[in-house]
Design a protein around this motif. Structure first.
Motif, PDB file in Angstrom:
ATOM      1  N   THR B  35      37.988  41.490  34.545  1.00  0.00           N
ATOM      2  CA  THR B  35      37.715  42.804  33.976  1.00  0.00           C
ATOM      3  C   THR B  35      39.065  43.708  33.586  1.00  0.00           C
ATOM      4  O   THR B  35      39.922  43.681  34.278  1.00  0.00           O
ATOM      5  CB  THR B  35      37.073  43.396  35.189  1.00  0.00           C
ATOM      6  OG1 THR B  35      35.800  42.703  35.623  1.00  0.00           O
ATOM      7  CG2 THR B  35      36.782  44.783  34.822  1.00  0.00           C
ATOM      8  N   ARG B 193      29.051  40.277  38.102  1.00  0.00           N
ATOM      9  CA  ARG B 193      30.441  39.336  37.802  1.00  0.00           C
ATOM     10  C   ARG B 193      30.693  38.115  38.234  1.00  0.00           C
ATOM     11  O   ARG B 193      30.763  37.126  37.558  1.00  0.00           O
ATOM     12  CB  ARG B 193      31.713  40.338  37.907  1.00  0.00           C
ATOM     13  CG  ARG B 193      33.000  40.010  37.274  1.00  0.00           C
ATOM     14  CD  ARG B 193      34.224  40.891  37.328  1.00  0.00           C
ATOM     15  NE  ARG B 193      34.335  41.150  38.808  1.00  0.00           N
ATOM     16  CZ  ARG B 193      35.058  42.128  39.053  1.00  0.00           C
ATOM     17  NH1 ARG B 193      35.990  42.814  38.355  1.00  0.00           N
ATOM     18  NH2 ARG B 193      35.381  42.483  40.491  1.00  0.00           N
ATOM     19  N   TYR B 200      34.114  41.781  31.739  1.00  0.00           N
ATOM     20  CA  TYR B 200      33.961  43.114  31.908  1.00  0.00           C
ATOM     21  C   TYR B 200      35.077  43.877  30.917  1.00  0.00           C
ATOM     22  O   TYR B 200      36.291  43.695  31.187  1.00  0.00           O
ATOM     23  CB  TYR B 200      33.764  43.990  33.035  1.00  0.00           C
ATOM     24  CG  TYR B 200      32.657  43.457  33.916  1.00  0.00           C
ATOM     25  CD1 TYR B 200      31.426  43.248  33.073  1.00  0.00           C
ATOM     26  CD2 TYR B 200      32.500  43.929  34.983  1.00  0.00           C
ATOM     27  CE1 TYR B 200      30.381  42.837  34.092  1.00  0.00           C
ATOM     28  CE2 TYR B 200      31.289  43.302  35.972  1.00  0.00           C
ATOM     29  CZ  TYR B 200      30.233  43.052  35.228  1.00  0.00           C
ATOM     30  OH  TYR B 200      29.163  42.779  36.131  1.00  0.00           O
TER      31      TYR B 200
END
Lengths: 323, 331
Positions: B35, B193, B200
């Motif tokens: 992320t 996730r 992300y």
């Protein structure tokens, strides 16, 4: 200390068909002169409606259905619109999240600040002089030139500064700031918060912040009023509220925030369920269906009771809470 | 892996002959399952970057690669096929949900368009998607206006997941939500996730939320990345004065801390059609020196490694130009 603002059993309803649906269910609140208070709550908690009711600014279908609003001992709910207009802006002023809703797009910003004064009897020439000082004071560069601009030529932050100049032109005793920085970038937010707080000190204004931002609350206010589903559920000095919340909703709300010093970044605490819809009120304590501490007694609505240095509307005191 | 290389995006100024430099050369990577948080205020180019990454718009120059495929070169069916792999979630999915379609129909439509499932199978898949985002199967029969903000955001996530993407671009996904609902959605994103191995790109102005979810963080200002690195290093030990100002501007919810109210940064973001000379932050910067007014600093690694990069003459203790050429200071 003397009470500047007193709300007694304030009720707001929305007309819907022939029926009235109550949204704010009897708010009792006293704000002492010179205090800085935050009213916090999530959407639908009634925090903004309560403050609009204080200002006499509820618009159809919303209306006041009971209670009193006393400013300096005078009940505003008994006044005519004309008398109320004389008080609004003069004794009590409000600033909002979106300055475009309160600024006139067709009027030069300088003229709007002037009008905020002439409406209360300040002679035009004097108002014109004070306007330039006010614009300079709220941080508008080159006031002589910028006074001739229209609101759309300004950034969001600059518009908010103009609105502050209008609101404070008559040096009100009470300022209500309703999410005044929510729509702004964080560095601009900080500038506007700092400006309002400076002016509050300078003018000795009693200030009520309506906000959902508990960081702003922690930094700016003396006292916090927590609303949930149209009720005040807790009212406490700021340090007590954060260190020893006396209502399970307050505790849950604080737990849902990330701890900026925790490097493990655990999942955020959630509150199960949703707030009750206004169309479907809960009997007894409004937080009961979501509360981890609910007991049989909660079927009856708890009144606000003294708890440490504040008040909370909960039958179960914190030392009896289960984890 | 998603890679952006030297992305530039310019828009013509309406009614003039100038250009707005929405992105002035941005390079970054997002690894599998990683992320990347992107922090910045209005005009920093974060939304333009998102549009280029999903190919809603073409860059003026530069490229975007996903697993070795140059997305900027793709057209037609090949582009549609690749687009599936990067999905975008907006702040308010309400604006992107058809108000006349029930949730189940909206999700079914996505599956139909991408020929991912039909008939019975489609129905089952809709149920699975709803379950994945924590909604009961009965939500398939609801209309968007019957949902709360949090439920709508869950539907938005389900719709993005319907095409089995590798990367989700999250543009201010929790900014419009109340504190308690925000917590639910943040936790859901972290769970998804992990379970789906998603990457992300989490775009937000909310430093606290970026800190909660990111592995790495990029800070953008006026179309540039001014600081990038490991989340803790960037957010808890920022080196760029702008990152430090962003951190200081967000008060912690703790009344025991002494948090000065004075604004740390003065002025507003400059007009991207007329950016300042030198470092774009220098007119607002408390540390600005003479070199900052003349030279636009390159994004360079800090001496001690760890992948932390910063575009600041003062923090890097050396004066460079945009290309990274060292320039003797004071010349």
């Amino acid at each position: 200390m003397t009470a500047l603002l007193e709300l007694a059993d304030l009720r707001v309803s929305a007309r819907s068909g022939r029926a009235d649906r109550e949204i704010v269910h009897g708010v009792d609140l006293t704000v002492e002169a010179g205090q800085t208070v935050a009213v916090v709550g999530e959407s639908g908690s009634g925090k903004s409606l309560t403050m609009l009711a204080v200002m006499g600014l509820l618009a159809d279908p919303l209306h006041l259905t009971g209670g009193a609003v006393r400013l300096g001992g005078r009940d505003l709910t008994a006044l005519s619109e004309r008398k109320l207009r004389a008080i609004r802006g003069n004794d009590a002023a409000m600033i909002y999240q979106d300055p475009m809703t309160s600024l006139n797009p067709l009027m030069r910003v300088g003229d709007q600040v002037i009008e905020a004064m002439t409406a209360h009897g300040v002679p035009k020439a004097e108002a014109g002089r004070r306007m330039l000082d006010l614009l300079a004071r709220v941080g508008i560069p080159d006031p002589k030139r910028t006074a001739r601009a229209y609101p759309h030529e300004f950034s969001g932050g600059m518009r908010q500064r103009v609105m502050i100049a209008c609101a404070l032109a008559m040096r009100p005793r009470l300022l209500i700031a309703d999410e005044p920085t929510t729509a702004l970038d964080v560095t601009i937010q900080q500038q506007i918060l700092a400006l309002i707080d400076e002016l509050r000190r300078e003018l000795g204004m009693t200030t009520i912040w309506v906000t959902h931002d508990l960081g702003v609350v922690a930094r700016l206010v003396d006292r916090v009023v927590v609303m949930y589903a149209g009720h005040v559920v807790e009212d406490a000095p700021v340090r007590q509220l954060f260190s020893a919340p006396q209502h399970p909703y307050t505790k849950a709300l604080l737990a849902a925030l990330p701890d900026p010093s925790d490097d493990d970044r655990p999942p955020l605490a959630q509150i199960p369920g949703r707030p009750p819809a206004a169309t479907d009120p809960v009997e007894g304590c409004p937080f009961r269906p979501r509360c981890s501490q609910a007991v049989d007694a909660c079927a009856t609505r708890p009144p606000l009771q003294t708890r440490m240095q504040g008040r909370a509307a909960c039958w179960v005191p914190p030392h009896e809470w289960r984890n | 892996m998603l890679t952006a290389t030297d992305l530039v995006k310019q828009y013509p100024v309406r009614g003039g002959d100038g250009v707005v430099h929405a992105l002035a050369g941005v390079s970054l990577t997002v690894g599998d399952g990683e992320t990347l948080g992107i922090v910045g205020e209005s005009g920093c180019g974060k939304s333009t970057l998102a549009k280029l990454l999903v190919r809603l718009e073409d860059p003026t120059s530069g490229r975007v690669d996903l697993d070795g495929v140059d997305l900027t070169e793709l057209r037609g069916p090949a582009l549609r096929q690749q687009r599936r792999h990067i999905q975008m979630l907006f702040q308010d999915p309400y604006s992107s949900l058809n108000p006349r379609l029930r949730v189940g129909q909206a999700l079914g439509e996505v599956l139909a368009v991408h020929r991912l499932a039909d008939g019975r199978q489609r129905e089952r898949r809709v149920g699975d998607l709803l379950e994945m985002v924590g909604l009961a199967p009965a939500f398939a029969d609801r209309f968007p206006h019957e949902l709360s903000g949090g439920q709508r955001q869950r539907v938005g996530i389900a719709r993005a997941l319907a095409v089995e993407p590798k990367v989700l671009l999250l543009d201010e996904p929790v900014s419009a939500l109340d504190v308690s609902v925000r917590a639910e959605i943040m936790n859901l994103l972290v769970t998804l996730r992990r379970e789906l191995g998603l990457s992300y790109v989490f775009i937000s102005h909310d430093v606290a939320m970026v800190r909660q979810i990111s592995d790495r963080v990029a800070v953008m200002y006026l179309g540039r990345v001014v600081e990038i690195g490991d989340w803790k290093s960037v957010l808890d030990n920022p080196r760029h004065p702008y990152t430090a100002a962003l951190r200081a501007a967000v008060p912690a919810p703790n009344p025991e801390l002494s948090q000065p109210i004075e604004a740390t940064v003065s002025g507003e973001v400059p007009n991207p059609a007329a950016p300042p000379s030198g470092c774009p932050f220098h007119p607002r910067c408390p540390l600005a020196q003479d070199a900052c007014r003349r030279l636009d600093p390159a994004l360079l690694p800090l001496p001690l490694g760890s992948g932390h990069q910063v575009a600041c003459h003062v923090a890097a203790e050396r004066v460079t130009d945009r290309s990274g050429q060292l320039t003797p200071s004071g010349s």
